[in-house]
Design a protein around this motif. Structure first.
Motif, short mmCIF file in Angstrom:
data_model
loop_
_atom_site.label_atom_id
_atom_site.label_comp_id
_atom_site.label_asym_id
_atom_site.label_seq_id
_atom_site.Cartn_x
_atom_site.Cartn_y
_atom_site.Cartn_z
N LEU A 50 42.46 43.81 43.44
CA LEU A 50 41.08 43.95 42.97
C LEU A 50 40.49 42.59 42.59
O LEU A 50 41.23 41.62 42.44
CB LEU A 50 41.04 44.82 41.70
CG LEU A 50 41.48 46.28 41.80
CD1 LEU A 50 41.44 46.91 40.41
CD2 LEU A 50 40.58 47.05 42.76
N ARG A 51 39.17 42.56 42.39
CA ARG A 51 38.56 41.38 41.75
C ARG A 51 39.00 41.39 40.30
O ARG A 51 39.13 42.45 39.70
CB ARG A 51 37.04 41.48 41.83
CG ARG A 51 36.49 41.17 43.18
CD ARG A 51 35.02 40.82 43.07
NE ARG A 51 34.84 39.68 42.16
CZ ARG A 51 33.66 39.20 41.79
NH1 ARG A 51 32.56 39.76 42.23
NH2 ARG A 51 33.58 38.17 40.98
N ASP A 52 39.18 40.22 39.72
CA ASP A 52 39.71 40.21 38.35
C ASP A 52 38.78 40.93 37.36
O ASP A 52 39.25 41.56 36.42
CB ASP A 52 40.06 38.79 37.89
CG ASP A 52 38.85 37.91 37.70
OD1 ASP A 52 37.75 38.26 38.16
OD2 ASP A 52 39.02 36.84 37.06
N ASP A 53 37.47 40.88 37.64
CA ASP A 53 36.50 41.54 36.74
C ASP A 53 36.75 43.04 36.63
O ASP A 53 36.39 43.66 35.63
CB ASP A 53 35.06 41.35 37.27
CG ASP A 53 34.76 39.93 37.67
OD1 ASP A 53 33.81 39.37 37.14
OD2 ASP A 53 35.52 39.37 38.51
N ASP A 54 37.33 43.61 37.68
CA ASP A 54 37.51 45.07 37.71
C ASP A 54 38.86 45.52 37.14
O ASP A 54 39.10 46.72 36.98
CB ASP A 54 37.40 45.57 39.16
CG ASP A 54 36.02 45.32 39.74
OD1 ASP A 54 35.05 45.33 38.94
OD2 ASP A 54 35.91 45.10 40.95
N ASN A 72 40.36 36.26 28.81
CA ASN A 72 38.90 36.13 28.81
C ASN A 72 38.24 37.37 29.43
O ASN A 72 37.28 37.91 28.88
CB ASN A 72 38.47 34.84 29.54
CG ASN A 72 39.09 34.69 30.92
OD1 ASN A 72 40.29 34.86 31.09
ND2 ASN A 72 38.28 34.43 31.92
N GLU A 73 38.78 37.83 30.57
CA GLU A 73 38.21 39.03 31.22
C GLU A 73 38.47 40.27 30.38
O GLU A 73 37.63 41.15 30.27
CB GLU A 73 38.82 39.25 32.61
CG GLU A 73 38.27 38.36 33.70
CD GLU A 73 36.77 38.51 33.91
OE1 GLU A 73 36.21 39.59 33.61
OE2 GLU A 73 36.16 37.54 34.36
N LEU A 74 39.65 40.34 29.80
CA LEU A 74 40.00 41.50 28.98
C LEU A 74 39.02 41.64 27.81
O LEU A 74 38.47 42.71 27.57
CB LEU A 74 41.44 41.33 28.47
CG LEU A 74 41.89 42.33 27.41
CD1 LEU A 74 41.83 43.74 27.94
CD2 LEU A 74 43.30 42.01 26.94
#
Ligand code: PRT
Ligand code: ZN
Length: 285
Positions: A50-54, A72-74
């Motif tokens: 997946l894209r990391d954002d997802d 950071n994304e979490l």
């Protein structure tokens, strides 16, 4: 058979190290055809790319059971998941940066300013906590060019070496958080999947423990063994074996990588010879 599904970044900075993590745990995945979903061989696991954002929300919602993503994304996504382990790669920081020529007096500088970022939630939480009233302008890429094209007064972005900031005539003025890649887990996975996760964690622990240690083998006059044992606390008592050479023994032990040079110096001082040091591949404690 039930499989544990891990979400991994499809391409980008975390992809290679995430796949290496599985490889270190003896899990090989056929990614040849670049599918969305790939199965591991000899281990009940499948990889969802997946894209990391997802990734944070896919783990929260159970589309994947576990996942690898930057903190950071979490935090930006505010996902309700467990952090099963810190992975020690993808290290960076989230910082505020302003044009190089601006004089910076402190956080109040940001009052009334426009700040461009891809991390609006982390930034607005930070400003709220610090009592700063700035407007946040969300953009998804090339945040660092926003000030030079007049889109913002400052930026809030990921910094690693700092060279992107320098190139864009910006200076880092506040570090708001440090980040690294983490292994996320959905807290409600089935018992069967929890067992598979525990098995994966066991393997990752063995690899991690091994990375922090070295295996040492040395020769010492037998009357110096006591002194050597004091220097080599080891995890367990060191192994001591007689050498064919009269009055000499061989000592084997495991030492911390951190104190490595210090230990070697002290071993030489008490008369150790033929010191052999090697990496450890796996260590089961
Ligand atoms: O396509 P997808 O959405 O999956 O990927 P992405 O483009 O959103 O993310 P990607 O692959 O760039 O980064 C994935 C993760 O790696 C991030 O979420 C961080 O957790 C981590 N990471 C570690 C970094 C960096 N270091 C990093 N240096 N992510 C981005 N950068 C960028 C930063 O955005 C800036 O443009 O590198 C530049 C700064 O680097 P320096 O060295 O010049 O300071
Ligand atoms: Zn992304």
């Amino acid at each position: 058979m039930e499989k544990l599904r891990i979400a991994v970044q499809a391409k980008g900075r975390l992809n290679e190290k995430s796949m290496k993590l599985l490889d270190d745990a003896g899990i090989s995945v056929d990614v040849g055809s670049r599918k969305l979903l790939a199965s591991a061989m000899g281990f009940p696991l499948e990889v969802l790319f997946l894209r990391d954002d997802d990734i944070p929300l896919s783990v929260q919602d159970g589309v994947a059971d576990i996942g690898v993503v930057g903190e950071n994304e979490l935090y930006e996504k505010g996902a309700k998941v467990e952090v099963a382990r810190e992975l020690g790669f993808g290290k960076c920081r989230l910082s505020l940066a302003i044009p190089k020529n601006e004089e910076y007096s402190g956080l109040e500088w940001f009052n009334g300013k426009i700040v461009a970022t891809s991390y609006p939630k982390i930034l607005s939480d930070y400003f709220a906590k610090k009592g700063i009233n700035a407007s946040i302008h969300e953009i998804s890429g090339s945040v660092e060019v926003a000030p030079s094209i007049g889109m913002a007064d400052a930026i809030f972005d990921i910094v690693s070496s700092g060279s992107t900031l320098v190139k864009n005539r910006l200076k880092e003025v506040e570090v708001t958080m440090h980040s690294q890649a983490v292994l996320l887990a959905n807290p409600n996975i089935s018992d069967k999947k929890r067992q598979i996760l525990d098995k994966l964690q066991f393997r990752l622990n063995a690899v991690q423990s091994a990375k922090d240690k070295k295996y040492v083998l040395l020769n010492i006059p037998s009357d110096k063994i006591e002194q050597v044992i004091e220097i080599l606390p080891g995890m367990t008592s060191p192994t001591v074996m007689p050498l064919a050479r009269e009055g000499w023994s061989s000592v084997h032990s495991v030492i911390d990588d951190e104190s490595f040079w210090d230990v070697i110096d002290r071993l030489k001082e008490v008369g150790a010879e033929g010191i052999l040091v090697s990496d450890i591949e796996k260590l089961i404690l």
